[in-house]
Write a protein that holds these residues in place. Structure first.
Motif, PDB file in Angstrom:
ATOM      1  N   ARG A 202       0.855  -1.177   0.000  1.00  0.00           N
ATOM      2  CA  ARG A 202       0.000   0.000   0.000  1.00  0.00           C
ATOM      3  C   ARG A 202       0.900   1.239   0.000  1.00  0.00           C
ATOM      4  N   PRO A 203       0.384   2.414  -0.377  1.00  0.00           N
ATOM      5  CA  PRO A 203       1.229   3.615  -0.422  1.00  0.00           C
ATOM      6  C   PRO A 203       1.945   3.917   0.893  1.00  0.00           C
ATOM      7  N   GLN A 204       1.275   3.699   2.010  1.00  0.00           N
ATOM      8  CA  GLN A 204       1.873   4.010   3.307  1.00  0.00           C
ATOM      9  C   GLN A 204       3.099   3.147   3.602  1.00  0.00           C
ATOM     10  N   ASP A 205       3.165   1.933   3.012  1.00  0.00           N
ATOM     11  CA  ASP A 205       4.302   1.051   3.246  1.00  0.00           C
ATOM     12  C   ASP A 205       5.603   1.605   2.666  1.00  0.00           C
ATOM     13  N   LEU A 206       5.502   2.583   1.780  1.00  0.00           N
ATOM     14  CA  LEU A 206       6.697   3.183   1.203  1.00  0.00           C
ATOM     15  C   LEU A 206       7.521   3.926   2.240  1.00  0.00           C
ATOM     16  N   PHE A 207       6.941   4.206   3.400  1.00  0.00           N
ATOM     17  CA  PHE A 207       7.602   5.028   4.418  1.00  0.00           C
ATOM     18  C   PHE A 207       7.731   4.273   5.739  1.00  0.00           C
ATOM     19  N   SER A 208       7.985   2.958   5.636  1.00  0.00           N
ATOM     20  CA  SER A 208       8.129   2.084   6.808  1.00  0.00           C
ATOM     21  C   SER A 208       9.600   1.723   6.999  1.00  0.00           C
TER      22      SER A 208
ATOM     23  N   TYR B 100       8.634   2.006  11.988  1.00  0.00           N
ATOM     24  CA  TYR B 100       8.126   3.341  12.266  1.00  0.00           C
ATOM     25  C   TYR B 100       7.990   4.125  10.967  1.00  0.00           C
ATOM     26  N   VAL B 101       7.170   5.168  11.030  1.00  0.00           N
ATOM     27  CA  VAL B 101       6.969   6.057   9.882  1.00  0.00           C
ATOM     28  C   VAL B 101       8.114   7.059   9.834  1.00  0.00           C
ATOM     29  N   SER B 102       8.730   7.171   8.669  1.00  0.00           N
ATOM     30  CA  SER B 102       9.751   8.190   8.460  1.00  0.00           C
ATOM     31  C   SER B 102       9.656   8.663   7.019  1.00  0.00           C
ATOM     32  N   ILE B 103       9.804   9.959   6.808  1.00  0.00           N
ATOM     33  CA  ILE B 103       9.769  10.491   5.443  1.00  0.00           C
ATOM     34  C   ILE B 103      11.142  10.964   4.992  1.00  0.00           C
ATOM     35  N   ASN B 104      12.173  10.738   5.827  1.00  0.00           N
ATOM     36  CA  ASN B 104      13.530  11.129   5.434  1.00  0.00           C
ATOM     37  C   ASN B 104      14.502   9.957   5.538  1.00  0.00           C
ATOM     38  N   GLY B 105      14.073   8.814   5.025  1.00  0.00           N
ATOM     39  CA  GLY B 105      14.960   7.660   4.940  1.00  0.00           C
ATOM     40  C   GLY B 105      15.235   6.979   6.253  1.00  0.00           C
TER      41      GLY B 105
ATOM     42  N   VAL C 187       2.065  12.754   2.283  1.00  0.00           N
ATOM     43  CA  VAL C 187       3.121  12.147   1.468  1.00  0.00           C
ATOM     44  C   VAL C 187       2.616  11.011   0.583  1.00  0.00           C
ATOM     45  N   ILE C 188       1.390  10.507   0.815  1.00  0.00           N
ATOM     46  CA  ILE C 188       0.865   9.494  -0.112  1.00  0.00           C
ATOM     47  C   ILE C 188       0.040  10.136  -1.227  1.00  0.00           C
ATOM     48  N   GLY C 189       0.002  11.470  -1.265  1.00  0.00           N
ATOM     49  CA  GLY C 189      -0.599  12.109  -2.424  1.00  0.00           C
ATOM     50  C   GLY C 189      -1.562  13.241  -2.172  1.00  0.00           C
TER      51      GLY C 189
END
Length: 576
Positions: A269-275, A291-296, A352-354
């Motif tokens: 799912r889109p949210q899994d891109l930031f796991s 955990y959720v992170s948007i910076n790697g 971040v998912i759109g």
């Protein structure tokens, strides 16, 4: 009590039917692809879990004193100025309930929060129910607070990632997109129908009132509140009562696109891109920490739930009372309330998912004591009529871009705050443009003219020669749409929004004009895609000069001297 104690077996599991995507979990049924759609279609279900830390003597909903009043408790909302529209349909289980007015007020207040947060020019349709059964008639297990059932689409990895990369409207997006993997982690991405449209994909509603999907299904999803649970519809929640607003927001998040494919699908799912489990280390498993992170992985925004009795797309939940009672916690406590905000984990994840998060203060949303949704007398599946023929904007003569850049255009007040992204694909249908003019010079709403009736716009890009290398017209007025027809332009509190899924005449899909009465406050966002977008051959010769011109006599521009990427496939740059 720990959040792991007493959880019902079904809590938090995501069931789905997806054509073209193998599900690891239970397959409920196979949904045939819609002949009118590009992508395989299916559905998913989320079950909201109670922590069971609730008094056994809590009053039933009929005796909460939950009546519709004009003095609803204040919400954490920041304004109803976005372009997003959420249309509720109220099932007969709500309209016939003794507390119908209070329930509808609560739902409309939840909708106001999202419409205040996000600026996507899309309409999301949700059916709301208040019953002890799921849409298919099956009984809700003990301990379930609410469920959501929603449309899912199987989108090829590169297609979704390309559109997500083109949907940059905030610094969150810029940061998050930089952390996306260089190669595919699954064959497809499985966005909800609403989330697909938020990034510009053709993923229309397709759900009927019984939770089935197919041609003519009018809903993006269905939210069911368990009427056997002790909910309060006003704030603060009474002792031993669950906050219905928080629960409703949780399930609306699922319809909008939050959720995980872990242990359910072979696709993400889109949210899994930031796991993530550590800086530079992804974790797409139900073991270990995530955990959720948007910076790697450098910054931990919130921990994911790893309890198999809860949804792996929800947040890790502590024992009651929770120190952070976020809306998306996997297990909810009585007596606690919270909302989706601009800076909450839910707001950032949706961004971040759109979805296009509105950054900065906006007016407080007006809360209404009256229902505005459509009543559904009988929650039975019904077929809709065939969609009307698409209409295109009415062409209006415009001054055009001209061979040379125009002088005197307004520029960003802060260097580096305007971005440009161009993508040239061998398949012209996948060409894309995204221009964001941020921190702009003072611009009042009146200076945009009135594009709903008369003011036309042209987006123009010039190279170092200078020569005009791309032009795209956005005519005023007109009607746009595919499955439904509505005005192309919409006036908002602080500007105007243009949305045209038909991509006529020149490929522009969205144009958002936002006033700023102080330097650094005005914003303009333009997005385009497809074969109508006359993409120049890449790479390009900088500096590039992008101008948006209006027939109202005002233009806005940014110059790009130092691209971060400039090859045969992409051009990316921040303004000088």
């Amino acid at each position: 009590m720990s959040d792991t104690e007493g959880a019902p077996n079904r809590m938090g599991h995501l069931f789905a039917q997806i054509v073209g995507a193998s599900a690891v979990g239970t397959i409920l049924m196979a949904a045939a692809p819609l002949s009118a759609q590009t992508f395989p279609l299916g559905s998913g279900e989320h079950v909201g879990s109670a922590s069971r830390d609730v008094r056994v003597d809590a009053a039933p909903e009929l005796y909460q004193g939950a009546t519709a009043a004009a003095t609803e408790a204040p919400l954490a909302g920041t304004g109803a100025s976005g372009a997003l529209v959420i249309t509720p349909t109220f099932d007969s289980s709500i309209t016939s309930d003794p507390n119908s007015a209070a329930i509808q007020v609560m739902i409309n207040n939840a909708i106001a929060i999202y419409e205040a947060r996000f600026n996507d020019p899309i309409t999301v349709s949700i059916l709301f129910r208040y019953l002890t059964t799921a849409p298919d008639g099956s009984a809700l297990p003990s301990g379930v607070l609410a469920t959501s059932t929603y449309v899912l689409y199987a989108i090829p990895w590169n297609t979704y990632i390309t559109d997500l990369n083109a949907d940059v409207t905030t610094t969150n997006d810029t940061t998050a997109n930089a952390s996306l993997p260089g190669g595919a982690l699954s064959t497809n991405i499985l966005p909800s129908s609403a989330d697909g449209r938020a990034v510009g994909l053709n993923t229309p509603p397709a759900m009927f009132a019984d939770g089935s999907v197919g041609v003519g299904g009018p809903y993006d999803g269905i939210v069911t509140l368990n009427s056997s649970q002790p909910f309060t519809f006003t704030r603060p929640p009474a002792a031993g009562m669950y906050d219905a607003l928080r629960t409703t927001e949780h399930e609306m998040d699922e319809v909008l696109g939050l959720g995980s494919g872990i242990n359910t699908f072979s696709d993400l799912r889109p949210q899994d891109l930031f796991s993530w489990s550590a800086p530079g280390t992804r974790n797409l498993a139900s073991s270990g920490s995530r955990y959720v992170s948007i910076n790697g992985g450098t910054t931990n925004i919130v921990d994911f739930n790893q309890n198999p009795n809860g949804d792996f797309g929800d947040w890790l939940s502590g024992s009651c009372p929770q120190g952070n009672p976020y809306v998306q916690n996997a297990f909810s406590c009585a007596n606690q309330a919270s909302d989706v905000t601009q800076t909450s984990p839910e707001g950032i994840n949706l961004d971040v998912i759109g979805y296009d998060l509105i950054i900065g203060p906006t007016p407080t949303p007006a809360l209404t004591p009256t229902a505005t949704g459509t009543s559904l007398a009988t929650p039975a599946p019904t077929l809709t009529e065939s969609p009307p023929s698409p209409l295109t904007p009415t062409p209006t003569p415009t001054p055009g871009c001209g061979d040379m850049p125009e002088a005197g255009c307004r520029t960003p007040a802060v260097p580096g705050k305007a971005t440009l992204a161009l993508k040239d694909n061998p398949d012209d249908a996948k060409d894309a443009l995204a221009w964001r003019w941020s921190k702009g010079a003072v611009t009042a709403k009146a200076e945009f003219g009135d594009p709903t009736t008369a003011t036309a716009y042209d987006l123009c890009i010039y190279d170092a020669t200078p020569a005009l290398i791309l032009s795209a017209s956005i005519p005023p007025g007109g009607l746009c749409g595919t499955l439904s027809v509505k005005p192309c332009w919409k006036a908002t509190r602080h500007g105007f929004v243009y949305a045209n899924k038909l991509l006529t005449p020149d490929g522009v899909q969205q144009l958002t004009l936002t006033e700023g009465l102080l330097d650094g406050k005005a914003k303009i966002t333009a997005k385009g895609k497809g074969v109508n977008l006359d993409m120049p051959p890449l790479p390009l010769t900088p500096p590039l000069r992008v101008q948006l011109k209006s027939t109202a006599g005002v233009c806005w521009e940014a110059t790009y001297n130092a691209p971060t990427k400039n090859d045969a496939g992409q051009f990316k740059a921040r303004s000088d």
